[in-house]
Design a protein around this motif. Structure first.
Motif, PDB file in Angstrom:
ATOM      1  N   HIS A 131       0.872  -1.234   0.033  1.00 20.82           N
ATOM      2  CA  HIS A 131       0.138   0.166   0.193  1.00 20.82           C
ATOM      3  C   HIS A 131       0.856   1.355   0.013  1.00 20.82           C
ATOM      4  CE1 HIS A 131      -3.532   2.648   0.839  1.00 20.82           C
ATOM      5  NE2 HIS A 131      -3.033   3.035   1.690  1.00 20.82           N
ATOM      6  N   ASN A 132       1.833   1.241   0.994  1.00 21.23           N
ATOM      7  CA  ASN A 132       2.775   2.265   0.923  1.00 21.23           C
ATOM      8  C   ASN A 132       3.567   2.613  -0.507  1.00 21.23           C
ATOM      9  OD1 ASN A 132       2.227   2.921   3.532  1.00 21.23           O
ATOM     10  ND2 ASN A 132       3.837   1.642   4.625  1.00 21.23           N
ATOM     11  N   TYR A 133       3.847   1.382  -1.107  1.00 21.05           N
ATOM     12  CA  TYR A 133       4.677   1.611  -2.315  1.00 21.05           C
ATOM     13  C   TYR A 133       3.626   2.217  -3.433  1.00 21.05           C
ATOM     14  CZ  TYR A 133       6.738   0.038  -6.728  1.00 21.05           C
ATOM     15  OH  TYR A 133       7.205  -0.075  -8.164  1.00 21.05           O
ATOM     16  N   THR A 134       2.404   1.726  -3.293  1.00 17.14           N
ATOM     17  CA  THR A 134       1.386   2.311  -4.487  1.00 17.14           C
ATOM     18  C   THR A 134       1.093   3.714  -4.108  1.00 17.14           C
ATOM     19  OG1 THR A 134       0.276   0.095  -4.451  1.00 17.14           O
ATOM     20  CG2 THR A 134      -1.056   2.123  -5.207  1.00 17.14           C
ATOM     21  N   GLU A 135       1.040   4.095  -2.805  1.00 19.47           N
ATOM     22  CA  GLU A 135       0.910   5.578  -2.579  1.00 19.47           C
ATOM     23  C   GLU A 135       2.226   6.373  -2.898  1.00 19.47           C
ATOM     24  OE1 GLU A 135       0.095   6.071   1.614  1.00 19.47           O
ATOM     25  OE2 GLU A 135      -1.882   5.680   1.358  1.00 19.47           O
ATOM     26  N   LEU A 136       3.317   5.758  -2.734  1.00 18.90           N
ATOM     27  CA  LEU A 136       4.701   6.380  -3.112  1.00 18.90           C
ATOM     28  C   LEU A 136       4.762   6.570  -4.644  1.00 18.90           C
ATOM     29  CD1 LEU A 136       7.279   4.958  -0.749  1.00 18.90           C
ATOM     30  CD2 LEU A 136       6.176   7.260  -0.772  1.00 18.90           C
ATOM     31  N   MET A 137       4.355   5.537  -5.410  1.00 19.39           N
ATOM     32  CA  MET A 137       4.184   5.668  -6.936  1.00 19.39           C
ATOM     33  C   MET A 137       3.450   6.469  -7.309  1.00 19.39           C
ATOM     34  SD  MET A 137       6.608   3.511  -7.812  1.00 19.39           S
ATOM     35  CE  MET A 137       6.427   3.676  -9.467  1.00 19.39           C
ATOM     36  N   THR A 138       2.156   6.837  -6.583  1.00 14.59           N
ATOM     37  CA  THR A 138       1.222   7.590  -7.016  1.00 14.59           C
ATOM     38  C   THR A 138       1.776   8.954  -6.893  1.00 14.59           C
ATOM     39  OG1 THR A 138      -0.541   6.241  -6.568  1.00 14.59           O
ATOM     40  CG2 THR A 138      -0.994   8.640  -6.542  1.00 14.59           C
ATOM     41  N   GLN A 142       2.695  12.057  -9.543  1.00  8.03           N
ATOM     42  CA  GLN A 142       2.193  13.495  -9.500  1.00  8.03           C
ATOM     43  C   GLN A 142       3.200  14.553  -9.174  1.00  8.03           C
ATOM     44  OE1 GLN A 142      -0.097  13.524  -5.857  1.00  8.03           O
ATOM     45  NE2 GLN A 142      -2.062  12.401  -6.583  1.00  8.03           N
ATOM     46  N   LEU A 143       4.205  14.032  -8.415  1.00  3.24           N
ATOM     47  CA  LEU A 143       5.534  15.018  -8.409  1.00  3.24           C
ATOM     48  C   LEU A 143       5.998  15.137  -9.863  1.00  3.24           C
ATOM     49  CD1 LEU A 143       7.423  14.109  -5.038  1.00  3.24           C
ATOM     50  CD2 LEU A 143       6.044  15.873  -5.619  1.00  3.24           C
ATOM     51  N   LYS A 144       6.193  13.868 -10.799  1.00  2.00           N
ATOM     52  CA  LYS A 144       6.712  13.946 -11.979  1.00  2.00           C
ATOM     53  C   LYS A 144       5.813  15.012 -12.955  1.00  2.00           C
ATOM     54  CE  LYS A 144       8.020  10.954 -15.839  1.00  2.00           C
ATOM     55  NZ  LYS A 144       8.286   9.564 -16.178  1.00  2.00           N
ATOM     56  N   ASN A 145       4.605  14.951 -12.738  1.00  2.00           N
ATOM     57  CA  ASN A 145       3.841  15.855 -13.570  1.00  2.00           C
ATOM     58  C   ASN A 145       3.946  17.188 -13.136  1.00  2.00           C
ATOM     59  OD1 ASN A 145       2.601  13.541 -14.907  1.00  2.00           O
ATOM     60  ND2 ASN A 145       0.901  13.375 -13.380  1.00  2.00           N
ATOM     61  N   ASN A 146       3.928  17.349 -11.886  1.00  2.00           N
ATOM     62  CA  ASN A 146       4.213  18.666 -11.290  1.00  2.00           C
ATOM     63  C   ASN A 146       5.594  19.246 -11.766  1.00  2.00           C
ATOM     64  OD1 ASN A 146       1.972  18.673  -9.867  1.00  2.00           O
ATOM     65  ND2 ASN A 146       2.790  18.098  -8.048  1.00  2.00           N
TER      66      ASN A 146
END
Length: 296
Positions: A131-138, A142-146
């Protein structure tokens, strides 16, 4: 306990002196009836049973019977005790085996529960990490898009800054852009006033447009009550060739009527007289003390 009594039937036969009497055969052994005694010899039977008497049967003593019974009782008691001991040993062994079985079963159950709890905790940890990995990937996406968006904005801002810088440079060259102005506190010669401005990271003001000329004049009037001030214009290096402090040549001047006149031949520095709105420059000897207006 009664015992069977056997007797040997010996018949009178001719015997050989060398070989001796013959041994009785197996069928010559007969069972003795304890009640009637041994059977009569054949010779008595041959005589027509003349006499019906039998030899007396030897009787056993009561002590021998009691002793035999005692021995039997002791054997029975000994066998009973042995059987009891064997039963006790079997019972103790069975109890120990049962106890060990339950201990092993309890330990096995405890290990099973412990392993089960460990497996559950391990699975929970894996799920939490996933779950943490999924959140980090999300968050990474987002950071990549930002970052991509910010990079585009950065490029746009850099382009805007470049454009503004070009416009500012053009405006400054045309005299439409002014800096930060301040006036010295003491009256000094032109050279000392310029030194004061340079010590503050500035220099005497340069005026290349009418708009700036009007603004400086109003500023001096507001701050100095029509007091005259030095500006950054001089022909010290070459008479009649006025230059600004940035070594640029004067193209447009705002001289008072009849100026510059270089009276007495030593008027090489320029002052601003704010009592006049626009045409208010006057050449003056550089040694005269005036306050300087600085531009930063």
């Amino acid at each position: 306990m009664e015992t069977d009594i056997y007797y040997v039937n010996f018949e009178k036969r001719n015997t050989d002196i060398a070989t001796g009497p013959p041994l009785p055969s197996c069928n010559q052994y007969e069972r003795i009836d304890p009640q009637t005694g041994p059977p009569l010899p054949r010779r008595y039977q041959d005589e027509g049973n003349a006499q019906q008497t039998r030899p007396p049967v030897p009787s056993r003593s009561q002590d021998e019977v009691k002793a035999q019974k005692c021995r039997g009782s002791r054997c029975l008691v000994l066998m009973t005790v042995c059987l009891g001991i064997i039963c006790v040993l079997l019972l103790v062994g069975s109890s120990i085996a049962v106890a060990q079985y339950f201990m092993v079963a309890a330990e096995r159950e405890s290990l099973f529960k412990s392993n089960k709890n460990t497996v559950e905790e391990f699975n929970q940890t894996i799920n939490r990490l996933q779950h943490n990995y999924t959140e980090l990937m999300t968050e990474k996406d987002q950071l990549k898009n930002n970052f991509t968006s910010l990079s585009q904005k950065k490029l746009e801002l850099e382009s805007n800054v470049t454009s503004l810088s070009d416009e500012l440079q053009k405006a400054y060259e045309k005299g439409y852009l002014w800096g930060w102005f301040f006036i010295s506190n003491e009256s000094k010669s032109w050279s000392d006033s310029r030194k004061y401005c340079r010590d503050q990271g500035a220099d005497l003001v340069i005026i290349k447009s009418e708009e700036k000329q009007r603004y400086i004049t109003s500023l001096v009037n507001e701050r100095m009550s029509s007091e005259r001030v030095w500006i950054g214009l001089t022909d010290i290096q070459q008479e009649g060739n006025m230059k600004w402090v940035d070594n640029s040549i004067l193209n447009q001047g705002f001289w008072d009527t009849g100026e510059p006149n270089n009276e007495r031949g030593n008027e090489n520095c320029v002052e601003l007289m704010p009592s006049y709105p626009v045409l208010n420059w006057n050449d003056l000897p550089c040694s005269i003390e005036r306050k300087g207006i600085c531009e930063k």
